[in-house]
Design an enzyme around this catalytic site. Sequence first.
Site, PDB file in Angstrom:
ATOM      1  N   HIS A  60       0.826  -1.206   0.000  1.00  0.00           N
ATOM      2  CA  HIS A  60       0.000   0.000   0.000  1.00  0.00           C
ATOM      3  C   HIS A  60       0.864   1.261   0.000  1.00  0.00           C
ATOM      4  O   HIS A  60       0.581   2.242  -0.682  1.00  0.00           O
ATOM      5  CB  HIS A  60      -0.917  -0.041   1.233  1.00  0.00           C
ATOM      6  CG  HIS A  60      -1.646   1.236   1.488  1.00  0.00           C
ATOM      7  ND1 HIS A  60      -1.292   2.108   2.504  1.00  0.00           N
ATOM      8  CD2 HIS A  60      -2.709   1.794   0.857  1.00  0.00           C
ATOM      9  CE1 HIS A  60      -2.113   3.144   2.479  1.00  0.00           C
ATOM     10  NE2 HIS A  60      -2.982   2.991   1.507  1.00  0.00           N
ATOM     11  N   GLU A  63       2.178   1.825  -3.392  1.00  0.00           N
ATOM     12  CA  GLU A  63       1.110   2.388  -4.231  1.00  0.00           C
ATOM     13  C   GLU A  63       1.081   3.921  -4.088  1.00  0.00           C
ATOM     14  O   GLU A  63       1.048   4.653  -5.080  1.00  0.00           O
ATOM     15  CB  GLU A  63      -0.230   1.780  -3.816  1.00  0.00           C
ATOM     16  CG  GLU A  63      -1.449   2.400  -4.468  1.00  0.00           C
ATOM     17  CD  GLU A  63      -2.520   2.769  -3.455  1.00  0.00           C
ATOM     18  OE1 GLU A  63      -2.805   3.983  -3.316  1.00  0.00           O
ATOM     19  OE2 GLU A  63      -3.071   1.867  -2.793  1.00  0.00           O
ATOM     20  N   HIS A  64       1.111   4.409  -2.851  1.00  0.00           N
ATOM     21  CA  HIS A  64       1.136   5.858  -2.632  1.00  0.00           C
ATOM     22  C   HIS A  64       2.340   6.490  -3.328  1.00  0.00           C
ATOM     23  O   HIS A  64       2.241   7.522  -3.975  1.00  0.00           O
ATOM     24  CB  HIS A  64       1.257   6.159  -1.128  1.00  0.00           C
ATOM     25  CG  HIS A  64      -0.056   6.282  -0.436  1.00  0.00           C
ATOM     26  ND1 HIS A  64      -0.439   7.426   0.214  1.00  0.00           N
ATOM     27  CD2 HIS A  64      -1.081   5.411  -0.291  1.00  0.00           C
ATOM     28  CE1 HIS A  64      -1.643   7.244   0.738  1.00  0.00           C
ATOM     29  NE2 HIS A  64      -2.054   6.038   0.461  1.00  0.00           N
ATOM     30  N   GLU A 135      -4.317   8.226   7.156  1.00  0.00           N
ATOM     31  CA  GLU A 135      -5.225   7.288   6.482  1.00  0.00           C
ATOM     32  C   GLU A 135      -5.564   6.122   7.418  1.00  0.00           C
ATOM     33  O   GLU A 135      -6.720   5.725   7.549  1.00  0.00           O
ATOM     34  CB  GLU A 135      -4.576   6.770   5.183  1.00  0.00           C
ATOM     35  CG  GLU A 135      -5.518   5.892   4.374  1.00  0.00           C
ATOM     36  CD  GLU A 135      -4.904   5.386   3.054  1.00  0.00           C
ATOM     37  OE1 GLU A 135      -3.718   5.669   2.791  1.00  0.00           O
ATOM     38  OE2 GLU A 135      -5.629   4.709   2.310  1.00  0.00           O
TER      39      GLU A 135
END
Lengths: 424, 428
Positions: A60, A63-64, A135
Amino acid sequence: MIGEKLYHKKMKNGLNVYVLHKKGYNKKYAVFATHYGSIDNKFVVPGETEPLEVPEGIAHFLEHKLFEEEFGNIFDKFADLGASANAYTNYTYTAYLFSCTSRFEENLNLLLDFVQRPYFTKENVEKEKGIIEQELRMYQDDPHWSVLHNLLQSLYRLHPIRIDIGGTVESIQKIDVETLYKCYETFYHPENMVLFIVGDFDVIRVFELVEKNISKREYKPRGKITRIYPEESKEINQKKVTKRMSVSRPLVNIGFKDNNNGFRGRDLFKKIVTSEILLHMLFGKSSELFWKLYDDDLIDDNFDFDYEGNVDYGFAIIGTPTRDPDKLHAKLLEGIEYYRKKSFEKDDYIRTKNMVTGNYIKGFNSLEFISMLFVGNYFKQINVLDFIEVLGEITFEDVEKRFYELLNPDYHSCSVIEPISTKS
Amino acid sequence: MEKIFTKKVLDNGINVYLLPTDKFKTTNIKVFIYQNLENNLVTKTAFLPFILRRGSFRFPTTQQLMRHLDNLYGASFGTDVLKKGEQHILQFRLDLVNSNFLPDNVNLLEEGLDVLKEMILNPLTENGGFKKEYFEQEKKILMRHIQSLFDNKMQYAIERCFQEMCKGERFSLYKYGRLEDIDELDASELYTYYKDMLLRNPIDIYVTGKLDEEQTYRLIQEKFGFERHSGEKLKPTLIDKDVEKVKEVIEKHEISQGKISLGLRTYTTYGDDDYYALLMASGVLGGGPHSKLFQNVREKASLAYYIFSKVEKFKGVMIISSGIEFKNYKKALDIIKEQLNDVKRGSITEQELEGTRKSIINSLKETADSPGALISFYQDGAIIGKQETIEDFIEKISRVGISDIKRVSEKITLDTIYFLTNKGVEFS
């Protein structure tokens, strides 16, 4: 019957490209995805011998970070082209996407370019930690997220599906530039990826554009990635878990661990669709059980259920807010027990099949839905356009058999969120 | 050329909007009944979607209705309330799969309209009121529904901000009503109230999908041509409310992330020529990754994962919303105010301006790809009496310049700062 045509081409370097033509749509949509998700945190890098274990949440995080480039943020480039871009990571894959209504070819090139061009620096990695921490905290305050996370931790003893997709505030601190590059080099190879494009355009031109973009990068054939998952036992980890949160009323997730795994492709698809029919028949708004629970004031319209099936794991979840979690839990098990003694009605089965057919067709109104469905199933070697065919192969007996297999009370857990205090 | 809804009016005053298209897999029908958003009405109106979806004389149990919908190949039926400015709108929705995708090409449109007619015009009653058993069940369900707003902290922080900001204005009412009214709901009184709405209040029916205009209009006339009284006019939404002093509201709960909401008055609504400039202003400020708030609060200062601004087009109010670390409240607030001031001063880069314009145009074009979004777009126009196509809208967005954004932004006034924070966190 569904009136959709899917075009496929395998590029020289191993990338599979699928194009779905949707006549009359303004929107064009592309998803570039890699078979790399949160559960892939132990693997052998091709060409190496020792397994590498990486921090939780790194897929993840990566991905950012792919959105960052030497010259700035890729969001700006998409904005300049009038497109909106996004990405998501889940248990088994990471997807990058954009939607646009103009300058499609430039946008498609941009998508292909940025995903194939990692740029990680110590500075930009550190900066991202603050954003991702917020997040994660946002999810921590979401009772629906918490109840599911706790359920998976209860159903599974070792399998990394029990780990949060984003990792933890602590685990992401351990992420550094070098490990990010290792993960990138391992999983972001065309052989491990798929490109899905949908909209109204010249299909041949789209294939040519992709070919041209991909071929200039001179990928070398890459060996097999060995993904290491722990041996998960049939048994669940714990029967019940309760957490207190700032919520207005309790929330329950009851999960059943599917111990019949190891399928892929059409067999897996058939198992998934059969499970969906089963759950609708038992718990859907047309079922006896739903209205019994409703009349007992235990559930309302927020009652929901889902089956998640993958190659090496699967589970069914029944989730709902309720005034009385224990009573709901007991009544649900009672309802399931009832069907162990009494057989299903053929009428329910036929009606449910009609409904499932309609739901599938309706989904094709939305390019987002089609893309999610396609890519999500692709890495299970499932072609979702086979749905109607697979549905036709499923028999009443298959559903009955699936019932005993999936909804076995010996392998179920119950996750509850209770309010901290009574809030007026 | 863009296809648009054609409007026809039934003899009883119900507006029918039809848009034939082969683009979608479905035919989508929506029926709207309009009401004033009002203290003494809000909970009654909000309760209606809950009780009305339970049954009719043809489908006396909800389970029977659901089974019938399954047999119509998963037709989806739903009821809800919408809030647009100070109007409260009861909504019925039915989506049907088109005949060409179904075995034997069965056409579901007439059967679908029959279901809607049943649920809207023939609800299950006894002794002159809604069925008691369902009525009592749904009262509890509405109560919990109102309370459950608290479970989604982002939504909660936005709703609470508007409540504080618009105290005393009708807009402050939550669309699902007030807890304190629920006990007093009465099955007979509410049925009378609903019948009266059917007779007097404005009603719109929208249908888009695979349909023949003439035939569909005839079917609707046949099913919904009941006798009605002359239409009641709804009250206008209050726009021009001065801000005397900026309110600051702090609320504490046990949570992991602070939620900040800023409520602003723009004094510009969809009916105004300046609305397009306002939409651009809000876009430059917080309408996506290219916006000032995203760039400065998230990308530069690393303070948030999400931050956006949004305009409510009928009341002309704006919200800025973000999730942040509790201790960063002042810091985030300063950066947010700075960005707003930059917009007001017209300190906007070419990239921010054009990025925003393209993003708005992109989402307008996408509107035409979703039956729901399409209906919503034309409904919004109809509400303020503006006949505007998507192309017209795009044309107006194309013409907005920095001076327009500056002019419209000068009017934007901060009214309320709301912060949802953790227990035990102190403020300097």
